[in-house]
Design a protein around this motif. Structure first.
Motif, PDB file in Angstrom:
ATOM      1  N   ALA A  56       0.819  -1.225   0.000  1.00 54.79           N
ATOM      2  CA  ALA A  56       0.000   0.000   0.000  1.00 54.79           C
ATOM      3  C   ALA A  56       0.850   1.271   0.000  1.00 54.79           C
ATOM      4  O   ALA A  56       0.430   2.306  -0.515  1.00 54.79           O
ATOM      5  CB  ALA A  56      -0.947   0.000   1.201  1.00 54.79           C
ATOM      6  N   ILE A  57       2.043   1.205   0.594  1.00 56.49           N
ATOM      7  CA  ILE A  57       2.870   2.434   0.668  1.00 56.49           C
ATOM      8  C   ILE A  57       4.073   2.368  -0.273  1.00 56.49           C
ATOM      9  O   ILE A  57       4.971   3.193  -0.203  1.00 56.49           O
ATOM     10  CB  ILE A  57       3.355   2.699   2.117  1.00 56.49           C
ATOM     11  CG1 ILE A  57       4.210   1.536   2.633  1.00 56.49           C
ATOM     12  CG2 ILE A  57       2.191   2.977   3.043  1.00 56.49           C
ATOM     13  CD1 ILE A  57       4.893   1.807   3.964  1.00 56.49           C
ATOM     14  N   LYS A  58       4.035   1.403  -1.180  1.00 59.74           N
ATOM     15  CA  LYS A  58       5.186   1.134  -2.054  1.00 59.74           C
ATOM     16  C   LYS A  58       5.760   2.377  -2.736  1.00 59.74           C
ATOM     17  O   LYS A  58       6.954   2.529  -2.823  1.00 59.74           O
ATOM     18  CB  LYS A  58       4.762   0.107  -3.112  1.00 59.74           C
ATOM     19  CG  LYS A  58       5.899  -0.349  -3.985  1.00 59.74           C
ATOM     20  CD  LYS A  58       5.463  -1.406  -4.969  1.00 59.74           C
ATOM     21  CE  LYS A  58       6.621  -1.824  -5.854  1.00 59.74           C
ATOM     22  NZ  LYS A  58       6.229  -2.807  -6.851  1.00 59.74           N
ATOM     23  N   ASN A  59       4.911   3.251  -3.233  1.00 58.55           N
ATOM     24  CA  ASN A  59       5.432   4.364  -4.044  1.00 58.55           C
ATOM     25  C   ASN A  59       5.566   5.681  -3.284  1.00 58.55           C
ATOM     26  O   ASN A  59       5.616   6.743  -3.880  1.00 58.55           O
ATOM     27  CB  ASN A  59       4.546   4.553  -5.281  1.00 58.55           C
ATOM     28  CG  ASN A  59       4.568   3.303  -6.142  1.00 58.55           C
ATOM     29  OD1 ASN A  59       5.612   2.710  -6.336  1.00 58.55           O
ATOM     30  ND2 ASN A  59       3.410   2.889  -6.615  1.00 58.55           N
ATOM     31  N   ARG A  60       5.628   5.606  -1.975  1.00 57.71           N
ATOM     32  CA  ARG A  60       5.702   6.852  -1.193  1.00 57.71           C
ATOM     33  C   ARG A  60       7.132   7.262  -0.836  1.00 57.71           C
ATOM     34  O   ARG A  60       7.352   8.224  -0.110  1.00 57.71           O
ATOM     35  CB  ARG A  60       4.871   6.734   0.087  1.00 57.71           C
ATOM     36  CG  ARG A  60       3.382   6.489  -0.179  1.00 57.71           C
ATOM     37  CD  ARG A  60       2.589   6.564   1.097  1.00 57.71           C
ATOM     38  NE  ARG A  60       2.506   7.929   1.592  1.00 57.71           N
ATOM     39  CZ  ARG A  60       1.557   8.787   1.268  1.00 57.71           C
ATOM     40  NH1 ARG A  60       0.625   8.434   0.415  1.00 57.71           N
ATOM     41  NH2 ARG A  60       1.532  10.003   1.788  1.00 57.71           N
ATOM     42  N   GLY A  61       8.099   6.486  -1.308  1.00 52.15           N
ATOM     43  CA  GLY A  61       9.499   6.838  -1.052  1.00 52.15           C
ATOM     44  C   GLY A  61       9.956   6.499   0.361  1.00 52.15           C
ATOM     45  O   GLY A  61      10.991   6.954   0.818  1.00 52.15           O
ATOM     46  N   ILE A  62       9.152   5.693   1.065  1.00 50.90           N
ATOM     47  CA  ILE A  62       9.525   5.301   2.439  1.00 50.90           C
ATOM     48  C   ILE A  62      10.135   3.906   2.377  1.00 50.90           C
ATOM     49  O   ILE A  62       9.619   3.016   1.716  1.00 50.90           O
ATOM     50  CB  ILE A  62       8.282   5.330   3.353  1.00 50.90           C
ATOM     51  CG1 ILE A  62       7.900   6.780   3.606  1.00 50.90           C
ATOM     52  CG2 ILE A  62       8.542   4.635   4.686  1.00 50.90           C
ATOM     53  CD1 ILE A  62       6.452   7.032   3.648  1.00 50.90           C
ATOM     54  N   LYS A  63      11.246   3.731   3.051  1.00 43.76           N
ATOM     55  CA  LYS A  63      11.932   2.437   3.000  1.00 43.76           C
ATOM     56  C   LYS A  63      11.317   1.493   4.044  1.00 43.76           C
ATOM     57  O   LYS A  63      11.246   1.836   5.206  1.00 43.76           O
ATOM     58  CB  LYS A  63      13.428   2.641   3.248  1.00 43.76           C
ATOM     59  CG  LYS A  63      14.073   3.496   2.161  1.00 43.76           C
ATOM     60  CD  LYS A  63      15.539   3.762   2.469  1.00 43.76           C
ATOM     61  CE  LYS A  63      16.254   4.383   1.275  1.00 43.76           C
ATOM     62  NZ  LYS A  63      15.831   5.747   0.991  1.00 43.76           N
ATOM     63  N   VAL A  64      10.875   0.338   3.581  1.00 39.03           N
ATOM     64  CA  VAL A  64      10.231  -0.626   4.478  1.00 39.03           C
ATOM     65  C   VAL A  64      11.198  -1.753   4.830  1.00 39.03           C
ATOM     66  O   VAL A  64      11.880  -2.293   3.963  1.00 39.03           O
ATOM     67  CB  VAL A  64       8.962  -1.221   3.823  1.00 39.03           C
ATOM     68  CG1 VAL A  64       8.356  -2.311   4.703  1.00 39.03           C
ATOM     69  CG2 VAL A  64       7.930  -0.123   3.556  1.00 39.03           C
ATOM     70  N   ILE A  65      11.266  -2.052   6.129  1.00 44.25           N
ATOM     71  CA  ILE A  65      12.038  -3.211   6.600  1.00 44.25           C
ATOM     72  C   ILE A  65      11.049  -4.164   7.256  1.00 44.25           C
ATOM     73  O   ILE A  65      10.293  -3.769   8.146  1.00 44.25           O
ATOM     74  CB  ILE A  65      13.108  -2.795   7.636  1.00 44.25           C
ATOM     75  CG1 ILE A  65      14.144  -1.858   6.983  1.00 44.25           C
ATOM     76  CG2 ILE A  65      13.799  -4.025   8.222  1.00 44.25           C
ATOM     77  CD1 ILE A  65      15.178  -1.302   7.951  1.00 44.25           C
ATOM     78  N   ILE A  66      11.025  -5.402   6.800  1.00 45.20           N
ATOM     79  CA  ILE A  66      10.176  -6.417   7.425  1.00 45.20           C
ATOM     80  C   ILE A  66      10.989  -7.067   8.548  1.00 45.20           C
ATOM     81  O   ILE A  66      12.143  -7.452   8.347  1.00 45.20           O
ATOM     82  CB  ILE A  66       9.756  -7.495   6.388  1.00 45.20           C
ATOM     83  CG1 ILE A  66       8.867  -6.895   5.288  1.00 45.20           C
ATOM     84  CG2 ILE A  66       9.078  -8.671   7.072  1.00 45.20           C
ATOM     85  CD1 ILE A  66       7.419  -6.670   5.619  1.00 45.20           C
ATOM     86  N   LEU A  67      10.362  -7.152   9.708  1.00 48.56           N
ATOM     87  CA  LEU A  67      11.007  -7.810  10.846  1.00 48.56           C
ATOM     88  C   LEU A  67      10.035  -8.883  11.324  1.00 48.56           C
ATOM     89  O   LEU A  67       8.954  -8.568  11.812  1.00 48.56           O
ATOM     90  CB  LEU A  67      11.256  -6.782  11.962  1.00 48.56           C
ATOM     91  CG  LEU A  67      12.039  -7.274  13.178  1.00 48.56           C
ATOM     92  CD1 LEU A  67      13.449  -7.671  12.807  1.00 48.56           C
ATOM     93  CD2 LEU A  67      12.078  -6.199  14.264  1.00 48.56           C
ATOM     94  N   THR A  68      10.388 -10.137  11.129  1.00 48.39           N
ATOM     95  CA  THR A  68       9.405 -11.193  11.362  1.00 48.39           C
ATOM     96  C   THR A  68      10.044 -12.452  11.928  1.00 48.39           C
ATOM     97  O   THR A  68      11.266 -12.595  11.898  1.00 48.39           O
ATOM     98  CB  THR A  68       8.690 -11.522  10.024  1.00 48.39           C
ATOM     99  OG1 THR A  68       7.703 -12.524  10.251  1.00 48.39           O
ATOM    100  CG2 THR A  68       9.669 -12.031   8.979  1.00 48.39           C
ATOM    101  N   THR A  69       9.200 -13.350  12.420  1.00 49.27           N
ATOM    102  CA  THR A  69       9.709 -14.649  12.878  1.00 49.27           C
ATOM    103  C   THR A  69       9.666 -15.645  11.727  1.00 49.27           C
ATOM    104  O   THR A  69      10.165 -16.746  11.833  1.00 49.27           O
ATOM    105  CB  THR A  69       8.823 -15.217  14.015  1.00 49.27           C
ATOM    106  OG1 THR A  69       7.476 -14.817  13.781  1.00 49.27           O
ATOM    107  CG2 THR A  69       9.249 -14.746  15.359  1.00 49.27           C
ATOM    108  N   PHE A  70       9.040 -15.262  10.613  1.00 48.98           N
ATOM    109  CA  PHE A  70       8.810 -16.221   9.533  1.00 48.98           C
ATOM    110  C   PHE A  70       9.839 -16.121   8.419  1.00 48.98           C
ATOM    111  O   PHE A  70       9.881 -15.130   7.707  1.00 48.98           O
ATOM    112  CB  PHE A  70       7.408 -16.023   8.939  1.00 48.98           C
ATOM    113  CG  PHE A  70       6.329 -16.155   9.965  1.00 48.98           C
ATOM    114  CD1 PHE A  70       5.918 -17.411  10.399  1.00 48.98           C
ATOM    115  CD2 PHE A  70       5.743 -15.031  10.517  1.00 48.98           C
ATOM    116  CE1 PHE A  70       4.928 -17.532  11.366  1.00 48.98           C
ATOM    117  CE2 PHE A  70       4.750 -15.147  11.490  1.00 48.98           C
ATOM    118  CZ  PHE A  70       4.351 -16.407  11.910  1.00 48.98           C
TER     119      PHE A  70
END
Length: 199
Positions: free
Chosen positions: A68-82
């Protein structure tokens, strides 16, 4: 100062992450969300530099929020147990810059945030192993058909190059789509590229 939004549905984990990152001199947690929908809203309101997301969250998963926020220029880091390669593939498609596991040491997270800010991509080594371990299900002939499809060749051209019938090419294409669990040629090419099966 690196401005961070954290999205995590386990309250204790959310609080602990926020406290840890606020201890870093160059980081400030500006928002905390307990589900994916809240995360999207906070990101839109606060425009942070980085958004750290869990995957398994109510209302919207971390992956849906990342999309949903892919094109907003915000860098996403996934932090998960999976460490599931299916999740990882989808995260890559959503433009995620980092994918880390929760059992990583906390200083590793801070370093990863700095690296992502510097334009690098940071992925947990366990995931990279999974991705490369995933075998290409296509036969040599199917791979050849897919390569030609990627070059933009029509069914007729592929038949002519491989000296087989047009109907046979169609059968190969159907088999390719079925094995890769996709619905069209473009998706088949994208999927194979994402898995590093050809470039």
């Amino acid at each position: 100062m690196i401005r961070i939004v954290i999205a995590e549905d386990q309250r204790m984990m959310l609080g602990a992450l926020g406290s840890l990152l606020n201890l870093e001199d160059d980081m400030q947690v500006v928002g905390q969300a307990s589900n994916g929908e809240e995360a999207v809203t906070l990101v839109q309101e606060l425009s942070p530099d980085i958004c750290i997301m869990d995957i398994e969250m109510p209302l919207k998963t971390g992956l849906e929020a990342a999309e949903a926020i892919k094109n907003r220029g915000i860098k996403v880091i996934i932090l998960t147990t999976f460490a599931r390669s299916g999740y990882f593939q989808r995260a890559i498609k959503a433009g995620v810059r980092g994918y880390l596991l929760k059992d990583s040491p906390s200083e590793e997270l801070a370093d990863s945030i700095r690296n992502v800010m510097a334009g690098k991509r940071i992925f947990a080594p366990e995931l990279m192993d999974d991705v490369y371990r995933e075998e290409n299900p296509l036969t040599e002939r199917e791979k050849a058909v897919l390569e030609l499809m990627a070059e933009g060749k029509s069914t007729k051209e592929i038949a002519s190059i491989l000296t087989i019938k047009v109907g046979t090419v169609r059968n190969y294409i159907s088999a390719i789509l079925e094995k890769l669990e996709v619905t069209n040629r473009i998706e088949a090419i994208t999927e194979s590229k994402n898995k590093g099966w050809f470039h």
